[in-house]
Enzyme design. Structure first.
Site, PDB file in Angstrom:
ATOM      1  N   GLU A 100       0.870  -1.181   0.000  1.00 27.61           N
ATOM      2  CA  GLU A 100       0.000   0.000   0.000  1.00 27.61           C
ATOM      3  C   GLU A 100       0.905   1.229   0.000  1.00 27.61           C
ATOM      4  OE1 GLU A 100      -3.003  -0.120  -0.562  1.00 27.61           O
ATOM      5  OE2 GLU A 100      -3.506  -2.206  -0.159  1.00 27.61           O
ATOM      6  N   CYS A 140      -2.066   9.452   2.549  1.00 26.22           N
ATOM      7  CA  CYS A 140      -1.646   8.910   1.254  1.00 26.22           C
ATOM      8  C   CYS A 140      -2.690   9.101   0.166  1.00 26.22           C
ATOM      9  CB  CYS A 140      -1.280   7.433   1.382  1.00 26.22           C
ATOM     10  SG  CYS A 140      -2.638   6.400   1.975  1.00 26.22           S
TER      11      CYS A 140
END
Length: 468
Positions: free
Chosen positions: A210, A244
């Site tokens: 991720e 993010c």
């Protein structure tokens, strides 16, 4: 402290003994995780405030609430997720049992980042536990207050023969990666993701990565600028921009930029007051290294809003940059801070071309009163996730997978997708030891007739009338 090799061996022995396989054990660990969050809510809020100046509101919304929601869902759906999945059979196997079993991988390593140190540690842990794995957790050393709680308090709520927390920085992580794991789940930067993947490749260990990236946000001329500004400002400056999936830059026409700037200023003032530095709702940069990196980015383009900074508090004001060139550093690296560049384009086609010539982002956003425009951006681009006319609200749905594509990552999780990520889908066929006469068609000596019969028997049958 127990040597790492001994801890890993102990965890492998526990998995080999089948300790984590019973549904009752998995549910008990999930309930322990829930108690950890509920009984230590104020402590966790305090540590998040120490590490990131995160408000109780942001801590609850993005860390504790999401983690508890994942646990509740896993407890409610655990038996259904873990149940054998029956599959269609062909004529040759009509008397047999064919199914997919959801097997745990074994010993799983979860490496978590610092920006959401509770959420991004515990949400993958929920999936790993639900799937029946033993787990090594490696929280980030940068969010040191939260790391301490995860190391000292969390183990009291879990079976320590099956779960362990490992501390340390890059060197300790490197040493950890030298060992073989059955699955590695990493959240962090693409640079470190490559290191993790290279280490996993030595043992042919599957990974979920991720990562991040520069998430575009296209704002169409046909929009209400204040509505867009409210939503963009909230999810750009949430957690001081250290998210993010936050928008890394806005693409819009020069005319829309001029409408958007005063609306952004209005939203920032309404959210954080005339002096954002004194606002209890605005976070701080995690450390001086990241602060100085962000401070250097303030020199790109021209500051239209904000731009103030205070090293003693690791404070950077909510900032908007204009007249930014694509070659400048602020457009070359993920910002991960409260800085929002606005890049002007002539229209939708140029915006899509701009997005598509760059690496695929973790998230992509499009704002327009025209549903057709939003759907065009969705249809003509690629990204890990997409949200039209809002920020990262797609992340609040456990029914949607969260993950990247290309350099923004591989694999996904959240909800059932977490369970699936940490489960090996094992193909199973149970045949009868009798009725050997039925198998004669496949044995030598071969003949054209036997071949035709066998190929016919191997075709999948979709009719509901079976011999069982």
């Amino acid at each position: 402290m127990e040597p790492l090799e001994d801890r890993l061996r102990r965890l492998r022995e526990a998995f080999g003994a089948g300790c984590t396989r019973p549904a009752e054990f998995r549910a008990a660990q999930l309930r322990g995780l829930s108690r950890f969050l509920q009984e230590n809510r104020e402590l966790l809020q305090a540590t998040l405030a120490q590490d990131l100046h995160k408000s109780a509101f942001e801590a609850e919304v993005s860390e504790l609430g999401i983690s508890l929601g994942e646990i509740k869902l896993a407890l409610r759906k655990l038996r259904a997720w873990a149940k054998d999945e029956r599959v269609p059979r062909n004529l040759a196997t009509q008397l047999d049992s064919a199914f997919i079993r959801k097997d745990p991988y074994g010993l799983v390593l979860i490496i978590a980042p610092w920006n959401y140190p509770v959420n991004l540690t515990l949400v993958p842990l929920v999936g790993a536990i639900a799937a029946g794995n033993c787990v090594v957790l490696k929280p980030s050393e940068l969010s040191c207050s939260t790391e301490k709680v995860l190391a000292e308090v969390l183990p009291r709520y879990l079976d320590q023969s099956c779960f362990a927390v490992v501390l340390g920085g890059p060197e300790e992580t490197r040493q950890l990666l030298e060992h073989r794991f059955d699955y590695i789940f990493f959240t962090g930067s693409p640079r470190v993701g490559k290191i993790v993947m290279a280490a996993a490749a030595k043992h042919l260990t599957p990974v979920t990565l991720e990562l991040g990236g520069k998430n575009p946000c296209y704002v169409d001329d046909n929009c209400d600028p204040q509505t867009v500004a409210n939503r963009v400002a909230w999810f750009r400056y949430f957690n001081a921009g250290q998210t993010c999936v936050a928008p890394d830059y806005v693409l819009c026409s020069p005319e829309t930029r001029e409408r958007l700037l005063p609306a952004l200023q209005s939203a920032i003032t309404r959210f954080y007051g005339d002096d954002p530095q004194s606002s209890p709702n605005l976070g701080r940069i995690i450390n001086l290294k990241q602060f100085r990196r962000l401070q250097a980015l303030l020199g790109c383009g021209r500051v239209a809003i904000g731009g103030q900074s205070d090293e003693s508090q690791r404070y950077i004001a909510p900032t908007v940059l204009v007249d930014v060139q694509e070659a400048e550093p602020v457009m070359q690296e993920e910002i991960f801070g409260p800085i929002l560049p606005i890049v002007t384009v002539s229209g939708l086609d140029e915006a899509i071309a701009f997005i598509n010539r760059r690496e695929k982002p973790l998230a992509l956003y499009a704002f327009s009163n025209s549903r057709q425009v939003v759907r065009q951006v969705l249809a003509r681009t690629s990204s890990g996730g997409f949200c039209g006319n809002d920020g990262f609200m797609h992340m609040t749905l456990a029914s949607l997978p969260f993950g990247g594509v290309g350099t923004s990552g591989m694999g996904s999780y959240h909800g059932k997708f977490s369970f699936d990520t940490f489960s090996h889908r094992r193909a199973c066929l149970l045949r009868s030891p009798g009725m050997e006469k039925l198998n004669e068609v496949r044995y030598p000596p071969y003949s054209p007739g036997r071949l035709r019969a066998l190929l016919l028997a191997m075709e999948e049958r979709s009719c509901g009338c079976t011999l069982l």
